[in-house]
Scaffold this motif. Sequence first.
Motif, PDB file in Angstrom:
ATOM      1  N   LEU A  33      60.006  66.688  19.832  1.00  0.00           N
ATOM      2  CA  LEU A  33      58.969  67.713  19.970  1.00  0.00           C
ATOM      3  C   LEU A  33      57.756  67.427  19.087  1.00  0.00           C
ATOM      4  O   LEU A  33      56.656  67.918  19.367  1.00  0.00           O
ATOM      5  CB  LEU A  33      59.553  69.088  19.632  1.00  0.00           C
ATOM      6  CG  LEU A  33      60.564  69.643  20.642  1.00  0.00           C
ATOM      7  CD1 LEU A  33      61.115  70.981  20.161  1.00  0.00           C
ATOM      8  CD2 LEU A  33      59.939  69.787  22.029  1.00  0.00           C
ATOM      9  N   GLU A  34      57.941  66.632  18.048  1.00  0.00           N
ATOM     10  CA  GLU A  34      56.795  66.226  17.223  1.00  0.00           C
ATOM     11  C   GLU A  34      55.731  65.524  18.064  1.00  0.00           C
ATOM     12  O   GLU A  34      54.530  65.630  17.783  1.00  0.00           O
ATOM     13  CB  GLU A  34      57.253  65.280  16.111  1.00  0.00           C
ATOM     14  CG  GLU A  34      57.746  65.956  14.856  1.00  0.00           C
ATOM     15  CD  GLU A  34      57.934  64.944  13.733  1.00  0.00           C
ATOM     16  OE1 GLU A  34      57.056  64.875  12.841  1.00  0.00           O
ATOM     17  OE2 GLU A  34      58.953  64.227  13.751  1.00  0.00           O
ATOM     18  N   CYS A  35      56.175  64.814  19.072  1.00  0.00           N
ATOM     19  CA  CYS A  35      55.235  64.087  19.938  1.00  0.00           C
ATOM     20  C   CYS A  35      54.315  65.033  20.698  1.00  0.00           C
ATOM     21  O   CYS A  35      53.279  64.611  21.230  1.00  0.00           O
ATOM     22  CB  CYS A  35      56.004  63.214  20.936  1.00  0.00           C
ATOM     23  SG  CYS A  35      57.104  62.012  20.183  1.00  0.00           S
ATOM     24  N   TYR A  36      54.684  66.301  20.757  1.00  0.00           N
ATOM     25  CA  TYR A  36      53.907  67.285  21.522  1.00  0.00           C
ATOM     26  C   TYR A  36      53.336  68.386  20.634  1.00  0.00           C
ATOM     27  O   TYR A  36      53.060  69.485  21.088  1.00  0.00           O
ATOM     28  CB  TYR A  36      54.787  67.876  22.625  1.00  0.00           C
ATOM     29  CG  TYR A  36      55.265  66.828  23.588  1.00  0.00           C
ATOM     30  CD1 TYR A  36      54.417  66.317  24.567  1.00  0.00           C
ATOM     31  CD2 TYR A  36      56.544  66.297  23.477  1.00  0.00           C
ATOM     32  CE1 TYR A  36      54.836  65.319  25.427  1.00  0.00           C
ATOM     33  CE2 TYR A  36      56.981  65.296  24.337  1.00  0.00           C
ATOM     34  CZ  TYR A  36      56.126  64.811  25.309  1.00  0.00           C
ATOM     35  OH  TYR A  36      56.541  63.810  26.163  1.00  0.00           O
ATOM     36  N   GLY A  37      53.166  68.046  19.353  1.00  0.00           N
ATOM     37  CA  GLY A  37      52.433  68.948  18.474  1.00  0.00           C
ATOM     38  C   GLY A  37      53.266  69.807  17.560  1.00  0.00           C
ATOM     39  O   GLY A  37      52.723  70.685  16.884  1.00  0.00           O
TER      40      GLY A  37
END
Length: 447
Positions: A390-394
């Motif tokens: 989920l870090e990849c999406y902010g």
Amino acid sequence: MTYTILGAGLSGLSCSYHIGHEQCEIFESQMHPGGHVYSYERDGFVWDEGPHVSFTQHDYVQNLFAKSVNDNFYEFSVRVENYFNDLWIPHPAQSNLYAVPEPLRTECLESFLASREVKETSATPSHYGEWLDKAFGKVFSQKFPHVYTKKYWTVAPELLTTDWIGKRVYYPETEMVINGYENPQTESTHYIKTVRYPKIGGYYSFAQVLVSGANIMIDNPVQNIDLKNKRIGLRNGDYHDYDKLINTIPLPEFIRLAKAPQKILNAANQLSCTSLLLVNVTAPHSPKLSSQWFYVYDEDKLSTRVNSTGLMSSGNVPIGKTGIQVEVYFSKYKPLTMSNEEVAQIVCKELIEMGIIDTVESVHTNLVSYANIIYDHFRRENQNIILEWLECYGLAREPDDLEPMTDWSTVKPGTLGNLALAGRFAQWKYFWSDDCILRGKYLASCK
């Protein structure tokens, strides 16, 4: 800047309230806001989703709840008991051994004292079962909390970690146990001593300040989430583009809606929680209980925790009647193999057998899919896999985002990315209602 919030439970409402309702849109799948703190009326009885009471020590939350009901709440000392083989033992049982029958009473004390004579080490117990044996001695541990763990958590204690315990399980001093073995305690040793509860409307009334003015699209469930293009699809076929997304729906559900890669889906599927069947029973007589709630240690009973709704507030029941709510837990580890009606029938017989009611006037059930997170030995690894993705999406990672609880006295404002998680099931934490309030307040400070 606008904020899209998934779920109008306490966490979602708190986020909207603290950020500013005018800046937020909440999408709620149910026909009403409130989530797990929602209360409803049926035939003159008010029912919560489990025995909700406010015992927060945070002044901010106390004041917000008081404002919600215009100070129209009860504040009282709680009486909590344990049912064990036709006997009533004050809670927690480990510090009230005087009420345990002999020879078990003395066997518990001797085993406890022996456990305290073992030299303490800095090593953390490898599982909850080991922690229980060290904390209470094997005799008491095996007879009481081991049994209750299998009923409440639906797994053996050996399958649970210890990072969730905190102050939620009372760890008594030796002198306290000895005193409780000889005589009744002069004061309660339960971590909950004084509680507040609304006089009317059930526990949900405490959320009214949060609900007022909120922009909630009820009965509007999300069908899919496109994290890359920042768009959610709704059941009615509409799409909604967002600037910042705050998710409060259960983390496994969120991952499935986001159509995550198989590795991430596998991790989500490994996250475990209990489900809960609430059996709500009414009786045509005044309450026979003196305790607001009690725990059932008998292995052969489905009833796990039982609360008397009218002892929370007289406004919850018609005059001269009794409302009893019984919790029955199950999970993938302990599937529910009977119909709701069959469970209710057995529970009603148990209530009569325990002397809680004389006869049943009515009964209905309420199924809660997400009840308590099971802190098994795989939870932390799988949760981390999901959060890294989920870090990849902010999503902005937080120092304690893998910890079951948050110490609000040490939390400092951070960064709110394009995606944030809030609440017990979205963050996969052991949150109480005050934690949900404070999470919304915290995210607002990160704007």
